[in-house]
Enzyme design. Structure first.
Site, mmCIF file in Angstrom:
data_model
loop_
_atom_site.group_PDB
_atom_site.id
_atom_site.type_symbol
_atom_site.label_atom_id
_atom_site.label_comp_id
_atom_site.label_asym_id
_atom_site.label_seq_id
_atom_site.Cartn_x
_atom_site.Cartn_y
_atom_site.Cartn_z
ATOM 1 N N TYR A 44 14.365 30.731 7.950
ATOM 2 C CA TYR A 44 13.190 31.427 8.484
ATOM 3 C C TYR A 44 13.250 31.489 10.003
ATOM 4 O O TYR A 44 13.554 30.495 10.673
ATOM 5 C CB TYR A 44 11.915 30.672 8.102
ATOM 6 C CG TYR A 44 11.523 30.818 6.653
ATOM 7 C CD1 TYR A 44 11.249 32.060 6.092
ATOM 8 C CD2 TYR A 44 11.400 29.689 5.846
ATOM 9 C CE1 TYR A 44 10.867 32.179 4.768
ATOM 10 C CE2 TYR A 44 11.006 29.795 4.520
ATOM 11 C CZ TYR A 44 10.737 31.046 3.984
ATOM 12 O OH TYR A 44 10.360 31.156 2.666
ATOM 13 N N LYS A 86 0.847 -1.204 0.000
ATOM 14 C CA LYS A 86 0.000 0.000 0.000
ATOM 15 C C LYS A 86 0.880 1.251 0.000
ATOM 16 O O LYS A 86 2.075 1.178 0.313
ATOM 17 C CB LYS A 86 -0.894 -0.018 1.258
ATOM 18 C CG LYS A 86 -0.098 0.039 2.575
ATOM 19 C CD LYS A 86 -0.958 -0.294 3.790
ATOM 20 C CE LYS A 86 -0.143 -0.228 5.064
ATOM 21 N NZ LYS A 86 -0.869 -0.822 6.213
HETATM 22 C C1 LIG Z 1 -0.154 -1.810 6.873
HETATM 23 C C2 LIG Z 1 -0.748 -3.106 7.271
HETATM 24 C C3 LIG Z 1 0.068 -4.230 7.478
HETATM 25 C C4 LIG Z 1 1.581 -4.179 7.465
HETATM 26 O O1 LIG Z 1 2.079 -3.666 8.689
HETATM 27 P P1 LIG Z 1 3.667 -3.626 8.945
HETATM 28 O O2 LIG Z 1 3.775 -3.171 10.335
HETATM 29 O O3 LIG Z 1 4.208 -2.627 7.965
HETATM 30 O O4 LIG Z 1 4.165 -4.991 8.688
HETATM 31 C C5 LIG Z 1 -0.542 -5.449 7.711
HETATM 32 N N1 LIG Z 1 -1.897 -5.548 7.765
HETATM 33 C C6 LIG Z 1 -2.704 -4.477 7.616
HETATM 34 C C7 LIG Z 1 -4.175 -4.665 7.695
HETATM 35 C C8 LIG Z 1 -2.163 -3.219 7.377
HETATM 36 O O5 LIG Z 1 -2.960 -2.160 7.226
#
Ligand SMILES: *Cc1c(COP(=O)(O)O)cnc(C)c1O
Length: 362
Positions: A257, A35
């Site tokens: 800044y 993702k």
């Molecule tokens: C993002 C996510 C993961 C992966 O988590 P990590 O800590 O990056 O391994 C697994 N399951 C779900 C449902 C997620 O949203």
């Protein structure tokens, strides 16, 4: 010759190694979590690499991400888990994309789609975020005859604290809810609960599949659990940037800044053409860059497109030279996370679209 002002180098060999290691650790099927543009590493390239390395599934948040993978020609099973009511469920079915279901409203739409939708039932076992909770018993009365129930899953809230009772409570609740589902005659073949932290720390919850994100990118889910190195993980992203400008300044020069910092000595400053628009956290303190193995700390505020580092009075760096912001030498994504009150997940994921990803096949 590099012509960019900044580049995120993605070491695909590192991703391969990390997937192999995680698969060996879990001893189960592995869903590679890709993702958010593969945590900033590049959705399609990372997905192809992970599959070649032995990943069995791909997992994304959005249906659009899954469709992008299908358009890239990827045929492996894909699960998308943030697919709310009103989504184009028909295109999920047409593209052979599995969808997570966590509300009756979404399920009712999915059940009406032409062709059997492949679903994974998501349950809330104690994180109090996604998954069925209050609607669970009503959901169990549903007519499942028009869908294919492929999976049953939940998500840990505190897997990065392996000793926490909440992990055991969530696992227990998972098994109870699964038994309730089986009692109405639904037997999903794939059960999954573990994220990266659980996969690294507690093999007992691996079930039939693990969903690993951060560890696949070579980063530790939590520095308290151990470093990347201690787990044998290889960080895949190295962020490099050009010193857009190097200048000599006198002691007492106010930088940036708000003039929040002044030089404490005559020194060389380097201006880097990356800023918070590119994901460099504006709040970062006590991080910096490395040039030829020498650390140069941030001085002054991070701007939208630029920040300044103190190269030191003896630095030989000149305008146009390249520095490493984090990665294979010097500062790490973990350093930038602790410098900005955040986590390595956010550091890599927020590197913006203006920064090209350069794939090193190793
Ligand atoms: C993002 C996510 C993961 C992966 O988590 P990590 O800590 O990056 O391994 C697994 N399951 C779900 C449902 C997620 O949203």
């Amino acid at each position: 010759m590099m012509h960019n002002r900044a580049e995120a180098h993605i070491n695909l060999q590192a991703i391969t190694r990390n997937v192999e290691l995680l698969k060996k650790k879990s001893g189960t099927d592995l869903l590679a979590v890709v993702k958010a543009d593969a945590y900033g590493h590049g959705l399609v390239e990372v997905s192809k690499t992970a599959l070649l390395a032995g990943a069995d599934w791909l997992g994304v948040a959005l249906l659009e991400e899954a469709i992008t993978l299908r358009k890239a020609g990827i045929t492996a099973p894909i699960l998308a888990w943030l697919v709310p009511p009103g989504s184009d469920f028909q295109s999920a079915v047409t593209n052979n994309i599995d969808i997570a279901v966590s509300s009756i409203a979404a399920f009712k739409e999915i059940a009406l789609v032409k062709g059997s939708a492949r679903i994974h039932i998501e349950v809330d076992t104690g994180m109090t975020r996604g998954g069925f909770l209050d609607e669970w018993h009503e959901f169990l009365q549903s007519d499942f005859s028009t869908v294919e129930v492929i999976g049953f899953f939940s998500h840990f809230a505190r897997a990065d604290e392996p000793g926490e009772q909440q992990n055991r409570d969530q696992f227990k609740r998972f098994k109870e809810m699964l038994a309730e589902l089986e009692a109405v005659g639904i037997h999903p073949p794939i059960k999954h609960l573990s994220n990266s932290a659980a996969t690294l720390a507690d093999h007992s919850s691996a079930l039939s599949m693990v969903r690993t994100g951060i560890a696949m990118y070579g980063l530790t889910p939590e520095t308290q659990m151990g470093s990347s190195k201690s787990f044998g993980l290889i960080p895949a992203m190295t962020l490099r940037a050009m010193l857009h400008l190097v200048k000599s300044v006198v002691a007492g020069s106010p930088v940036g800044y708000g003039a929040t910092e002044k030089t404490t000595r005559d020194t060389h400053l380097g201006v880097i053409a990356m800023g918070y628009a590119d994901g460099i956290p504006r709040i970062a303190r006590n991080a910096g860059v490395t040039f030829n193995g020498e650390r140069a700390p941030i001085i002054g505020r991070i701007s939208m497109d630029q920040f300044v580092v103190d190269l030191g009075p003896n630095s030989l760096a000149k305008s146009g030279d390249w520095v490493t912001i984090f990665g294979d030498d010097g500062f790490t994504a973990d350093d930038w996370a602790s410098a900005s009150g955040s986590v390595n997940y956010e550091i890599v994921t927020r590197i913006g679209p203006r920064v090209p990803r350069i794939y090193d096949h190793g």
